[in-house]
Design an enzyme around this catalytic site. Structure first.
Site, PDB file in Angstrom:
ATOM      1  N   LYS A   1      -9.917  -0.480  10.814  1.00 51.73           N
ATOM      2  CA  LYS A   1     -10.185  -1.597   9.891  1.00 51.73           C
ATOM      3  C   LYS A   1     -10.541  -2.876  10.650  1.00 51.73           C
ATOM      4  O   LYS A   1     -10.909  -3.874  10.036  1.00 51.73           O
ATOM      5  CB  LYS A   1      -8.967  -1.850   9.002  1.00 51.73           C
ATOM      6  CG  LYS A   1      -8.680  -0.713   8.027  1.00 51.73           C
ATOM      7  CD  LYS A   1      -7.458  -1.017   7.201  1.00 51.73           C
ATOM      8  CE  LYS A   1      -6.890   0.205   6.540  1.00 51.73           C
ATOM      9  NZ  LYS A   1      -7.636   0.643   5.354  1.00 51.73           N
TER      10      LYS A   1
ATOM     11  N   HIS B   1       0.876  -1.169   0.000  1.00 54.67           N
ATOM     12  CA  HIS B   1       0.000   0.000   0.000  1.00 54.67           C
ATOM     13  C   HIS B   1       0.918   1.226   0.000  1.00 54.67           C
ATOM     14  O   HIS B   1       2.020   1.179   0.561  1.00 54.67           O
ATOM     15  CB  HIS B   1      -0.827  -0.050   1.291  1.00 54.67           C
ATOM     16  CG  HIS B   1      -1.874   1.008   1.421  1.00 54.67           C
ATOM     17  ND1 HIS B   1      -1.581   2.290   1.806  1.00 54.67           N
ATOM     18  CD2 HIS B   1      -3.207   0.964   1.247  1.00 54.67           C
ATOM     19  CE1 HIS B   1      -2.701   2.999   1.871  1.00 54.67           C
ATOM     20  NE2 HIS B   1      -3.704   2.214   1.530  1.00 54.67           N
TER      21      HIS B   1
ATOM     22  N   ASP C   1       3.442  -4.388   7.832  1.00 55.75           N
ATOM     23  CA  ASP C   1       2.193  -3.644   7.753  1.00 55.75           C
ATOM     24  C   ASP C   1       1.051  -4.652   7.942  1.00 55.75           C
ATOM     25  O   ASP C   1       0.755  -5.442   7.044  1.00 55.75           O
ATOM     26  CB  ASP C   1       2.126  -2.953   6.382  1.00 55.75           C
ATOM     27  CG  ASP C   1       0.763  -2.305   6.109  1.00 55.75           C
ATOM     28  OD1 ASP C   1      -0.165  -2.472   6.918  1.00 55.75           O
ATOM     29  OD2 ASP C   1       0.645  -1.640   5.059  1.00 55.75           O
TER      30      ASP C   1
ATOM     31  N   CYS D   1      -4.983   2.583  -3.508  1.00 53.42           N
ATOM     32  CA  CYS D   1      -3.738   3.155  -2.947  1.00 53.42           C
ATOM     33  C   CYS D   1      -2.547   2.213  -3.139  1.00 53.42           C
ATOM     34  O   CYS D   1      -1.617   2.198  -2.329  1.00 53.42           O
ATOM     35  CB  CYS D   1      -3.872   3.487  -1.450  1.00 53.42           C
ATOM     36  SG  CYS D   1      -5.155   4.660  -1.080  1.00 53.42           S
TER      37      CYS D   1
ATOM     38  N   GLN E   1      -4.255  -5.043   7.024  1.00 58.01           N
ATOM     39  CA  GLN E   1      -5.300  -5.935   6.492  1.00 58.01           C
ATOM     40  C   GLN E   1      -5.270  -7.311   7.149  1.00 58.01           C
ATOM     41  O   GLN E   1      -6.096  -8.168   6.816  1.00 58.01           O
ATOM     42  CB  GLN E   1      -5.139  -6.099   4.973  1.00 58.01           C
ATOM     43  CG  GLN E   1      -5.357  -4.825   4.187  1.00 58.01           C
ATOM     44  CD  GLN E   1      -6.776  -4.282   4.300  1.00 58.01           C
ATOM     45  OE1 GLN E   1      -7.715  -4.988   4.688  1.00 58.01           O
ATOM     46  NE2 GLN E   1      -6.947  -3.021   3.964  1.00 58.01           N
TER      47      GLN E   1
END
Ligand code: PMP
Length: 419
Positions: free
Chosen positions: A227, A124, A201, A367, A204
């Site tokens: 999220k 991302h 990261d 993104c 998600q």
């Protein structure tokens, strides 16, 4: 009483009763942000109605209470992600803020002219641009390990990109475009052979699987609360104690100093407060802790099984629609995301058509411009599922897709994209 994902979870989410244009809301943009259960909303309200004061700054009972509540939220997050110590959990505004913080502190400490930072081709922009800017400003090289045509980065390919000049690696746990899961544990192990710390990261990943930062071996693991059914404006930067403890403050100001006089050098407090300058988002931390508790009560096995059901249902539902293709292989290790393209129709037109049926999806490049380019498409239409989505909603998507037509974007701006 036990909440199970799917129909029975819907009652926990007040927003799902919303009707738009006379239709029930079918919310399939959970990868952008998830809706909030009553438990999170109630925790935030309870904080503001019963415990609101600034933390660590007042010698009165309410301030002590607020401080306790805030540190309790930190402990909840610590245990939820398997961190060893509470001071390894820094509250930040979100994933983007965490990566920028790391690029400007850890990155500047470790990376100099001629060095390399390794990232994957599926990042991302939030886990790409801070590293890119760091490299540009210190004269280092950003090495992007490309994803293959399935949208995966095999661990051998990642390992081959590491070398004596590598100072840092940053990889996403789960792709926000395809839901692809990276073999993070193996990637970290490879990087550690070169003494290279890895920033993961997890934006998600945390809504879909129980993350154990120690099991992954991640040096830093960052994610956003919003999220994973928590509030906006709060996120987490986990860092191993030995690594985090070496960082200079990112921002300075209230809450970061131990001693200050006009003549002596400023002395900063240890982490986590060292990295949390200013008034923190206390209610956000409380809401995030409530979201972790809510997910734990539902149970990670049930959440994984639900993802599996919906992703497979979606792949099957679109498989016999002419012109619709699934990008990558989302059923390999379902993480709640299925990205599709409709041949000959711009993804914004597909998104607009679904919206007219009350279905909220994200269309475009998500993104992750350079990753989407890998597939030679102008963008994708991303169905991203949460714990309250149902197979009946997947059927609604399939039915709506049957009637999709080329529209404004396909005709006027077939190759244009913004989002
Ligand atoms: N990384 C990934 C993989 C994401 O999906 C997102 C959000 N789309 C981000 C980073 C950025 O998160 P935030 O906007 O909450 O900072």
């Amino acid at each position: 009483n036990q909440v199970t994902p799917g129909e029975s979870a819907r009652a926990d989410f007040p927003i799902l009763a919303t009707r738009l244009g006379g239709r029930a809301l079918v919310y399939l943009d959970n990868a952008a942000t998830a809706q909030k259960p009553r438990r999170v909303l109630d925790a935030i309200t309870a904080h503001y109605t019963g415990a609101n004061a600034n933390v660590g700054r007042g010698y009165y009972q309410l301030s002590h209470l607020a401080t306790d509540v805030y540190e309790q939220a930190r402990a909840t997050v610590q245990h939820a992600i398997g961190a060893e110590h509470p001071d390894e959990v820094v509250f930040v505004p979100g994933t983007t803020a965490a990566v920028n913080l790391l690029a400007d502190t850890l990155g500047r400490d470790l990376v100099g002219a001629g060095d390399q930072v390794v990232v994957t081709g599926m990042e991302h922009n939030s886990n790409l641009l801070p590293w890119r800017r760091l490299c540009e400003s210190v004269g280092a090289e950003l090495v992007v390990v490309p994803a293959d045509e399935h949208g995966t980065v095999p661990v051998e390919v990642f390992a081959a990109a590491l070398g004596p000049r590598t100072r840092l690696a940053a990889v996403t746990h789960v792709s926000n475009v395809l839901g692809t899961v990276n073999p993070v544990r193996e990637m970290v192990a490879q990087a550690h052979l070169f003494g290279v710390p890895v920033v993961v990261d997890g934006a998600q990943a945390v809504p879909h699987r129980q993350v154990d930062v120690r099991e992954l071996g991640a040096d830093c693991y960052v994610f956003s609360g919003h999220k994973m059914y928590g509030p906006m404006g709060i996120g987490v930067l986990y860092g191993r104690r030995e690594l985090l403890g070496t960082l200079e403050p990112y921002q300075v100001g209230g809450g970061t100093v131990k001693g200050i006089s006009t003549t002596e050098r400023v002395r900063y407090v240890p982490v986590p407060a060292r990295l949390e300058a200013g008034t923190p988002h206390i209610a956000g931390a409380v809401g995030l802790a409530a979201a972790f508790d809510y997910l734990a009560d539902i149970g990670w096995d049930a959440i994984r099984a639900h993802d599996d059901t919906l992703v497979r249902a979606a792949v099957a539902a679109v498989s016999d629609l002419p012109r619709v293709r699934v990008v990558g292989d989302p059923a390999a290790d379902p993480s709640g995301i299925v990205s599709i393209v409709v041949d000959g129709i711009h993804p914004y037109d597909v998104g607009g058509h679904l919206d007219a049926h009350g279905i909220a999806v994200r269309s475009g490049v998500h993104c992750a411009n350079t990753f989407v380019d890998t597939f030679g498409v102008v963008g994708t239409v991303r169905l991203s599922f949460g714990i309250y989505n149902t197979e009946a909603e997947v059927d609604l998507v399939r039915d709506a897709l049957r009637t999709v037509q080329p529209g404004f974007w396909t005709a006027e701006h077939p190759t244009e994209r913004f989002l």
